[in-house]
Design a protein around this motif. Structure first.
Motif, PDB file in Angstrom:
ATOM      1  N   SER A 198       0.849  -1.191   0.000  1.00  0.00           N
ATOM      2  CA  SER A 198       0.000   0.000   0.000  1.00  0.00           C
ATOM      3  C   SER A 198       0.882   1.238   0.000  1.00  0.00           C
ATOM      4  O   SER A 198       1.999   1.212   0.529  1.00  0.00           O
ATOM      5  CB  SER A 198      -0.903   0.025   1.235  1.00  0.00           C
TER       6      SER A 198
ATOM      7  N   MET B 269      -0.455   6.939 -10.895  1.00  0.00           N
ATOM      8  CA  MET B 269       0.165   6.275  -9.756  1.00  0.00           C
ATOM      9  C   MET B 269       0.885   5.043 -10.291  1.00  0.00           C
ATOM     10  O   MET B 269       0.450   4.444 -11.280  1.00  0.00           O
ATOM     11  CB  MET B 269      -0.877   5.841  -8.731  1.00  0.00           C
TER      12      MET B 269
ATOM     13  N   SER C 128      -5.700   8.069 -13.713  1.00  0.00           N
ATOM     14  CA  SER C 128      -6.833   8.517 -12.909  1.00  0.00           C
ATOM     15  C   SER C 128      -8.146   7.889 -13.356  1.00  0.00           C
ATOM     16  O   SER C 128      -9.097   7.818 -12.576  1.00  0.00           O
ATOM     17  CB  SER C 128      -6.949  10.040 -12.965  1.00  0.00           C
TER      18      SER C 128
ATOM     19  N   ARG D 238      -6.325   1.551  -7.156  1.00  0.00           N
ATOM     20  CA  ARG D 238      -6.201   2.825  -6.463  1.00  0.00           C
ATOM     21  C   ARG D 238      -7.519   3.214  -5.834  1.00  0.00           C
ATOM     22  O   ARG D 238      -8.590   2.868  -6.337  1.00  0.00           O
ATOM     23  CB  ARG D 238      -5.719   3.925  -7.413  1.00  0.00           C
TER      24      ARG D 238
ATOM     25  N   ASN E 175      -9.056   6.686  -5.049  1.00  0.00           N
ATOM     26  CA  ASN E 175      -8.851   8.109  -5.260  1.00  0.00           C
ATOM     27  C   ASN E 175      -9.258   8.933  -4.041  1.00  0.00           C
ATOM     28  O   ASN E 175      -8.640   9.957  -3.746  1.00  0.00           O
ATOM     29  CB  ASN E 175      -9.627   8.577  -6.486  1.00  0.00           C
TER      30      ASN E 175
ATOM     31  N   ASN F  76      -6.353   8.780  -1.779  1.00  0.00           N
ATOM     32  CA  ASN F  76      -5.036   9.044  -2.389  1.00  0.00           C
ATOM     33  C   ASN F  76      -4.080   7.890  -2.122  1.00  0.00           C
ATOM     34  O   ASN F  76      -2.923   8.075  -1.721  1.00  0.00           O
ATOM     35  CB  ASN F  76      -4.443  10.356  -1.868  1.00  0.00           C
ATOM     36  N   THR F  77      -4.570   6.692  -2.365  1.00  0.00           N
ATOM     37  CA  THR F  77      -3.816   5.487  -2.047  1.00  0.00           C
ATOM     38  C   THR F  77      -3.770   4.566  -3.252  1.00  0.00           C
ATOM     39  O   THR F  77      -4.754   4.429  -3.986  1.00  0.00           O
ATOM     40  CB  THR F  77      -4.453   4.752  -0.853  1.00  0.00           C
ATOM     41  N   VAL F  78      -2.616   3.933  -3.425  1.00  0.00           N
ATOM     42  CA  VAL F  78      -2.445   2.947  -4.486  1.00  0.00           C
ATOM     43  C   VAL F  78      -2.004   1.637  -3.850  1.00  0.00           C
ATOM     44  O   VAL F  78      -1.286   1.628  -2.845  1.00  0.00           O
ATOM     45  CB  VAL F  78      -1.425   3.418  -5.547  1.00  0.00           C
TER      46      VAL F  78
ATOM     47  N   CYS G 185       6.685   3.327  -4.611  1.00  0.00           N
ATOM     48  CA  CYS G 185       5.504   3.884  -5.259  1.00  0.00           C
ATOM     49  C   CYS G 185       5.838   5.285  -5.779  1.00  0.00           C
ATOM     50  O   CYS G 185       6.739   5.955  -5.272  1.00  0.00           O
ATOM     51  CB  CYS G 185       4.315   3.932  -4.318  1.00  0.00           C
TER      52      CYS G 185
ATOM     53  N   MET H  38       3.803   8.879  -7.517  1.00  0.00           N
ATOM     54  CA  MET H  38       2.560   9.568  -7.857  1.00  0.00           C
ATOM     55  C   MET H  38       2.878  10.861  -8.592  1.00  0.00           C
ATOM     56  O   MET H  38       3.766  11.616  -8.174  1.00  0.00           O
ATOM     57  CB  MET H  38       1.732   9.868  -6.608  1.00  0.00           C
TER      58      MET H  38
END
Length: 123
Positions: A21, A34, A53, A71, A73, A76-78, A95, A97
């Motif tokens: 994560s 991302m 996105s 993801r 949105n 704001n996490t991938v 990661c 972004m």
């Protein structure tokens, strides 16, 4: 400023699974792309997978069918779900972004990296 915090790395046996994560925090205006990259010992950093996105994804040939990027949105996490792990997947995973963040009264391009999390696949 924007910070990325990664979690989920560790030691796993061949054939096992792990989920990484990466959460972004700070003065984020928007995040477009991302992605996850990795760097094995003695090798250059390489792209593992990316997601836009609108959910368009790209995978390295070496992980297709085994890894899945997703993801959230709103957070704001991938995420990176890694299945059927192989010893050659051993690496530090980073990661990334890309987007726009607020800097004082202005907007600036965002290209942020996480600190890296080690994934070791070994019996």
């Amino acid at each position: 400023q924007v910070q990325l915090a990664e979690s989920g790395g560790g030691l796993v046996q061949p054939g096992g699974s792990l989920r990484l994560s990466c959460a972004a925090s700070g003065s984020i205006f928007s995040i477009n792309a991302m992605g996850w990259y990795r760097q094995a010992p003695g090798k250059q950093r390489e792209m593992v997978t990316t997601i836009t996105s609108i959910g368009s994804t790209k995978y390295a040939d070496s992980v297709k069918g085994r890894f899945t990027i997703s993801r959230d949105n709103a957070k704001n996490t991938v995420y990176l779900q890694m299945n059927s792990l192989k010893p050659e997947d051993t690496a530090v995973y980073y990661c990334n972004m890309k987007g726009v963040y607020r800097r004082d009264l202005y907007y600036a391009p965002l290209d942020a990296w996480g600190q890296g999390t080690l994934v070791t696949v070994s019996s």
